[in-house]
Design an enzyme around this catalytic site. Sequence first.
Site, PDB file in Angstrom:
ATOM      1  N   HIS A   1      -2.643   0.461  -1.767  1.00  0.00           N
ATOM      2  CA  HIS A   1      -4.078   0.293  -1.483  1.00  0.00           C
ATOM      3  C   HIS A   1      -4.598  -0.967  -2.187  1.00  0.00           C
ATOM      4  O   HIS A   1      -5.744  -1.000  -2.626  1.00  0.00           O
ATOM      5  CB  HIS A   1      -4.831   1.549  -1.929  1.00  0.00           C
ATOM      6  CG  HIS A   1      -6.191   1.719  -1.309  1.00  0.00           C
ATOM      7  ND1 HIS A   1      -6.492   1.387  -0.004  1.00  0.00           N
ATOM      8  CD2 HIS A   1      -7.355   2.202  -1.819  1.00  0.00           C
ATOM      9  CE1 HIS A   1      -7.763   1.650   0.245  1.00  0.00           C
ATOM     10  NE2 HIS A   1      -8.318   2.134  -0.847  1.00  0.00           N
TER      11      HIS A   1
ATOM     12  N   ASP B   1      -7.152   8.327  -1.685  1.00  0.00           N
ATOM     13  CA  ASP B   1      -7.240   6.904  -2.017  1.00  0.00           C
ATOM     14  C   ASP B   1      -7.804   6.656  -3.406  1.00  0.00           C
ATOM     15  O   ASP B   1      -8.497   7.502  -3.984  1.00  0.00           O
ATOM     16  CB  ASP B   1      -8.186   6.192  -1.035  1.00  0.00           C
ATOM     17  CG  ASP B   1      -7.563   5.999   0.329  1.00  0.00           C
ATOM     18  OD1 ASP B   1      -6.541   6.661   0.617  1.00  0.00           O
ATOM     19  OD2 ASP B   1      -8.111   5.204   1.111  1.00  0.00           O
ATOM     20  N   ASP B   2      -7.552   5.441  -3.851  1.00  0.00           N
ATOM     21  CA  ASP B   2      -8.221   4.798  -5.003  1.00  0.00           C
ATOM     22  C   ASP B   2      -7.737   5.249  -6.372  1.00  0.00           C
ATOM     23  O   ASP B   2      -8.229   4.770  -7.378  1.00  0.00           O
ATOM     24  CB  ASP B   2      -9.757   4.962  -4.941  1.00  0.00           C
ATOM     25  CG  ASP B   2     -10.371   4.280  -3.717  1.00  0.00           C
ATOM     26  OD1 ASP B   2      -9.599   3.686  -2.945  1.00  0.00           O
ATOM     27  OD2 ASP B   2     -11.591   4.360  -3.550  1.00  0.00           O
TER      28      ASP B   2
ATOM     29  N   HIS C   1      -8.599  -3.463  -4.891  1.00  0.00           N
ATOM     30  CA  HIS C   1      -9.513  -2.939  -3.886  1.00  0.00           C
ATOM     31  C   HIS C   1     -10.441  -4.008  -3.303  1.00  0.00           C
ATOM     32  O   HIS C   1     -11.613  -3.774  -3.050  1.00  0.00           O
ATOM     33  CB  HIS C   1     -10.331  -1.770  -4.459  1.00  0.00           C
ATOM     34  CG  HIS C   1     -10.716  -0.748  -3.425  1.00  0.00           C
ATOM     35  ND1 HIS C   1     -11.883  -0.822  -2.702  1.00  0.00           N
ATOM     36  CD2 HIS C   1     -10.086   0.353  -2.986  1.00  0.00           C
ATOM     37  CE1 HIS C   1     -11.951   0.205  -1.878  1.00  0.00           C
ATOM     38  NE2 HIS C   1     -10.871   0.934  -2.021  1.00  0.00           N
TER      39      HIS C   1
ATOM     40  N   HIS D   1     -10.572  11.028  -1.489  1.00  0.00           N
ATOM     41  CA  HIS D   1     -10.359  10.241  -2.704  1.00  0.00           C
ATOM     42  C   HIS D   1     -10.088  11.187  -3.871  1.00  0.00           C
ATOM     43  O   HIS D   1     -10.912  12.066  -4.139  1.00  0.00           O
ATOM     44  CB  HIS D   1     -11.599   9.392  -2.993  1.00  0.00           C
ATOM     45  CG  HIS D   1     -11.888   8.389  -1.916  1.00  0.00           C
ATOM     46  ND1 HIS D   1     -12.541   8.736  -0.743  1.00  0.00           N
ATOM     47  CD2 HIS D   1     -11.581   7.083  -1.815  1.00  0.00           C
ATOM     48  CE1 HIS D   1     -12.625   7.652   0.032  1.00  0.00           C
ATOM     49  NE2 HIS D   1     -12.058   6.642  -0.586  1.00  0.00           N
TER      50      HIS D   1
ATOM     51  N   TYR E   1     -11.643  -0.311   2.567  1.00  0.00           N
ATOM     52  CA  TYR E   1     -12.768  -0.232   3.526  1.00  0.00           C
ATOM     53  C   TYR E   1     -12.265  -0.187   4.981  1.00  0.00           C
ATOM     54  O   TYR E   1     -13.060  -0.334   5.909  1.00  0.00           O
ATOM     55  CB  TYR E   1     -13.744  -1.407   3.342  1.00  0.00           C
ATOM     56  CG  TYR E   1     -14.024  -1.704   1.892  1.00  0.00           C
ATOM     57  CD1 TYR E   1     -14.818  -0.833   1.135  1.00  0.00           C
ATOM     58  CD2 TYR E   1     -13.457  -2.809   1.271  1.00  0.00           C
ATOM     59  CE1 TYR E   1     -15.041  -1.084  -0.212  1.00  0.00           C
ATOM     60  CE2 TYR E   1     -13.672  -3.064  -0.082  1.00  0.00           C
ATOM     61  CZ  TYR E   1     -14.469  -2.202  -0.816  1.00  0.00           C
ATOM     62  OH  TYR E   1     -14.682  -2.439  -2.150  1.00  0.00           O
TER      63      TYR E   1
END
Length: 273
Positions: free
Chosen positions: A125, A74-75, A129, A218, A166
């Site tokens: 995603h 992720d991210d 965020h 991540h 989250y």
Amino acid sequence: MRVGLACLALLLVAGCGVASTPPAEPPAGTPAAAPGSGDGGYAHSPPPHQESRPEAGPRDIRCARIRCVALTFDDGPGSYTPRVLDLLARHRARATFFLVGEMIDKTDWPVLRRMAAEGHELGNHTWDHHDLTSLGDAALRREIVRTQRLVREVTGVRMRGMRPPYGATDGRVAREARRLGLGQVLWAIDTLDWRDRVPKLVVRRSTAAKPGEIVLMHDIHKTTVDALPRLLDVFDKKGFTYVTVSELFGDLKPGKRYSERKPRTEGKRDSRR
Ligand code: NI
């Protein structure tokens, strides 16, 4: 010039992706040529890493019968993402990258195209965020749509899955995901790699995954990338096959939440195992 000629030829047949025309819908998860909107014909050049990359076509993997694990990152994209791709390629491992729209600079475009070309799944995603449950309907929708559009523009891929930041989801998020044709992908194993920057812990937590589980990591943390060689060795020794989330479930149903594939409900033929 090459591009111009190719376009001219294609124009006779298919209209050749004029910048203002949305590209034709590719099949799920397959990369297509990006729209030729002023990037110097990059999309028509041979992709980098061609010699070493694993085959990228869709696979029919029976996760009801074999040990599958879905690694997710992720991210990103971030500065370590190419290294993650190198390590995955070494193990012929496919993974899913949940991309944050505002992280995607033009310099990341080749990285996204490489992901798609090497058989990884690209997932949404959101744009920046946000906790989607805290937003109004219009803002919530914009968070998803902006990233969906950018990735489509850059790679030609229509993403099938989204991961709410989250893990925060509710009925409104589910409804929007459903309307946009996106499954909601959560996780079964949280490595907490953002909090505990210790490669050993990332290895230990991720490799506790049971067959059919989704592992959350991540690709923006160096410690996670440092954990990858060992982590992949351990999964290899345990006989796991690395799959994308869409491969794990066969397909993603819009709006539905996913965190693991439960062998008992989805794999009757498993009784011989
Ligand atoms: Ni995140």
